[in-house]
Design a protein around this motif. Sequence first.
Motif, PDB file in Angstrom:
ATOM      1  N   VAL A 169      32.509  45.356  30.780  1.00 29.50           N
ATOM      2  CA  VAL A 169      31.401  45.909  31.548  1.00 29.50           C
ATOM      3  C   VAL A 169      31.301  45.172  32.877  1.00 29.50           C
ATOM      4  CG1 VAL A 169      30.013  46.700  29.585  1.00 29.50           C
ATOM      5  CG2 VAL A 169      29.775  44.328  30.375  1.00 29.50           C
ATOM      6  N   GLU A 170      30.789  45.873  33.875  1.00 30.62           N
ATOM      7  CA  GLU A 170      30.521  45.217  35.154  1.00 30.62           C
ATOM      8  C   GLU A 170      29.043  44.883  35.234  1.00 30.62           C
ATOM      9  OE1 GLU A 170      31.375  47.475  38.731  1.00 30.62           O
ATOM     10  OE2 GLU A 170      30.870  45.775  40.023  1.00 30.62           O
ATOM     11  N   ALA A 171      28.741  43.646  35.572  1.00 34.96           N
ATOM     12  CA  ALA A 171      27.353  43.215  35.741  1.00 34.96           C
ATOM     13  C   ALA A 171      26.894  43.572  37.148  1.00 34.96           C
ATOM     14  CB  ALA A 171      27.248  41.703  35.530  1.00 34.96           C
TER      15      ALA A 171
ATOM     16  N   ILE B  74      36.050  38.025  38.001  1.00 34.57           N
ATOM     17  CA  ILE B  74      35.283  38.022  39.243  1.00 34.57           C
ATOM     18  C   ILE B  74      35.843  39.112  40.144  1.00 34.57           C
ATOM     19  CG2 ILE B  74      34.629  36.714  41.298  1.00 34.57           C
ATOM     20  CD1 ILE B  74      34.832  34.158  39.699  1.00 34.57           C
ATOM     21  N   GLU B  75      34.953  40.029  40.549  1.00 31.47           N
ATOM     22  CA  GLU B  75      35.368  41.089  41.475  1.00 31.47           C
ATOM     23  C   GLU B  75      35.041  40.627  42.885  1.00 31.47           C
ATOM     24  OE1 GLU B  75      33.667  44.882  40.390  1.00 31.47           O
ATOM     25  OE2 GLU B  75      34.493  44.775  38.349  1.00 31.47           O
ATOM     26  N   ILE B  76      36.060  40.615  43.724  1.00 31.90           N
ATOM     27  CA  ILE B  76      35.804  40.243  45.117  1.00 31.90           C
ATOM     28  C   ILE B  76      36.113  41.440  46.013  1.00 31.90           C
ATOM     29  CG2 ILE B  76      36.099  37.736  44.985  1.00 31.90           C
ATOM     30  CD1 ILE B  76      39.004  38.314  45.916  1.00 31.90           C
TER      31      ILE B  76
ATOM     32  N   ILE C  76      31.827  40.120  37.085  1.00 38.58           N
ATOM     33  CA  ILE C  76      30.702  39.920  37.997  1.00 38.58           C
ATOM     34  C   ILE C  76      31.201  40.046  39.429  1.00 38.58           C
ATOM     35  CG2 ILE C  76      29.430  38.416  36.411  1.00 38.58           C
ATOM     36  CD1 ILE C  76      30.242  36.115  38.144  1.00 38.58           C
ATOM     37  N   ASN C  77      30.310  40.459  40.307  1.00 37.03           N
ATOM     38  CA  ASN C  77      30.666  40.608  41.713  1.00 37.03           C
ATOM     39  C   ASN C  77      30.400  39.312  42.445  1.00 37.03           C
ATOM     40  OD1 ASN C  77      31.222  43.643  42.192  1.00 37.03           O
ATOM     41  ND2 ASN C  77      29.396  43.572  40.882  1.00 37.03           N
ATOM     42  N   SER C  78      31.327  38.969  43.292  1.00 38.79           N
ATOM     43  CA  SER C  78      31.130  37.753  44.041  1.00 38.79           C
ATOM     44  C   SER C  78      31.566  38.009  45.468  1.00 38.79           C
ATOM     45  CB  SER C  78      31.958  36.647  43.409  1.00 38.79           C
ATOM     46  OG  SER C  78      31.436  35.416  43.780  1.00 38.79           O
TER      47      SER C  78
ATOM     48  N   LEU D 162      40.357  42.908  42.727  1.00 39.51           N
ATOM     49  CA  LEU D 162      40.086  43.267  44.122  1.00 39.51           C
ATOM     50  C   LEU D 162      39.244  44.538  44.142  1.00 39.51           C
ATOM     51  CD1 LEU D 162      40.622  42.461  47.060  1.00 39.51           C
ATOM     52  CD2 LEU D 162      42.674  43.867  46.999  1.00 39.51           C
ATOM     53  N   ASP D 163      38.005  44.388  44.612  1.00 39.99           N
ATOM     54  CA  ASP D 163      37.008  45.450  44.572  1.00 39.99           C
ATOM     55  C   ASP D 163      37.089  46.332  45.818  1.00 39.99           C
ATOM     56  OD1 ASP D 163      34.878  46.764  43.449  1.00 39.99           O
ATOM     57  OD2 ASP D 163      33.525  45.058  43.479  1.00 39.99           O
ATOM     58  N   ASP D 164      36.567  47.548  45.732  1.00 47.58           N
ATOM     59  CA  ASP D 164      36.488  48.440  46.890  1.00 47.58           C
ATOM     60  C   ASP D 164      37.843  48.631  47.557  1.00 47.58           C
ATOM     61  OD1 ASP D 164      33.800  48.499  46.387  1.00 47.58           O
ATOM     62  OD2 ASP D 164      33.263  47.082  47.954  1.00 47.58           O
TER      63      ASP D 164
ATOM     64  N   LEU E 103      42.965  45.975  40.430  1.00 47.42           N
ATOM     65  CA  LEU E 103      42.474  46.632  41.647  1.00 47.42           C
ATOM     66  C   LEU E 103      41.424  47.637  41.256  1.00 47.42           C
ATOM     67  CD1 LEU E 103      45.562  48.022  43.611  1.00 47.42           C
ATOM     68  CD2 LEU E 103      44.245  45.955  44.107  1.00 47.42           C
ATOM     69  N   LYS E 104      40.324  47.683  41.999  1.00 45.81           N
ATOM     70  CA  LYS E 104      39.357  48.743  41.766  1.00 45.81           C
ATOM     71  C   LYS E 104      39.333  49.647  42.986  1.00 45.81           C
ATOM     72  CE  LYS E 104      35.628  48.158  39.290  1.00 45.81           C
ATOM     73  NZ  LYS E 104      34.331  47.643  38.778  1.00 45.81           N
ATOM     74  N   ILE E 105      39.717  50.902  42.772  1.00 42.92           N
ATOM     75  CA  ILE E 105      39.703  51.856  43.884  1.00 42.92           C
ATOM     76  C   ILE E 105      38.261  52.296  44.121  1.00 42.92           C
ATOM     77  CG2 ILE E 105      40.591  54.032  44.774  1.00 42.92           C
ATOM     78  CD1 ILE E 105      43.005  53.697  42.951  1.00 42.92           C
TER      79      ILE E 105
HETATM   80 CA    CA Z   1      32.288  45.646  41.803  1.00 42.98          CA
END
Ligand code: CA
Length: 277
Positions: free
Chosen positions: A57-59, A147-149, A115-117, A179-181, A200-202
Amino acid sequence: IKERGGSAISALTADDHERLNRKALIERRLIHALDKKNLEVLYQPQINLKTGDVEGVEALVRWQDTEAGIVSPDELIPIAEENGMIHEIGKFVIETVCRQLKDWTSRNIPMNVSINSSIREFRDKDMARLFMEHLTINGCDANRLTIEITEKFALEAEAEHSIVRQMKQLNQKGISFSLDDFGTGYASFRYMLLLPISSLKIDKDIIQSITQQEKMQKLINGMIQFGKSLDLQVVAEGVETKEQLELLRVMDCDSIQGYITGHPMTANELETWLKHS
Ligand code: CA
Ligand code: C2E
Ligand code: CA
Ligand code: CA
């Protein structure tokens, strides 16, 4: 305050005033909210497209204030990045997530949490150490954390060395990086070259245009194959429709996250959701 011609200061428009007032209110109330721990963390499931399993899950932070009202992360995070309060928000999220992970582990609910950082947080030379401290204090298993950056900032040359070193340290302790976005920024190649990234998150805006033009489909397919060729897990975010999901499946995307499978929810809601998924 804007400067014109280096000397004369132009009058602020009504809009500028409103924006500055709102920002000041948010800053003032945020100090209070962090102090009282009045923020909340929601969790959104991420689903493996082949197996249907919940990968994790993403917080996502949420804040509703008596005076400022609902302050969305898109409004909150940039302000907090600017004034440095992002560190306190990060600390709150890590603490909350660790406590939640501990609770899930004790009740035999295995879960991975992202988690997003902000990469800005890693400019602080103590970030990795602080992060590990929070994990240790809260009895958290680093292997359960990603950690999503985001790639919205370029790696600044002066900070690069320290950022890379700290991420590698955390990676050695078991933390994964994503790697986010992906697709929206401009620094991705350098990020991928230097940072210990495993997925990678598109970005959702890109995913949501998947059905609009054939060219877009080719681009997204290219992004997915690109990630795979680097042995990265590819996650599509913001998937809302069956049509988007099916296209991503055909393109062999690894996993998806979006309203089609589940909105961000409280830990309790997530547990109920897990029972029915
Ligand atoms: Ca994210
Ligand atoms: P993000 O990391 O790209 O997160 C995905 C955003 O898309 C989240 O917005 C999520 O609620 C939303 N979303 C998920 N599925 C769908 C969908 O199917 N359709 C649409 N339209 N949206 C979907 P949210 O929670 O408002 O967060 C916005 C951004 O704020 C995040 O973007 C992230 O960059 C940042 N953020 C959120 N929580 C935190 C946090 O704890 N720390 C930091 N540093 N940043 C955070
Ligand atoms: Ca994964
Ligand atoms: Ca995004």
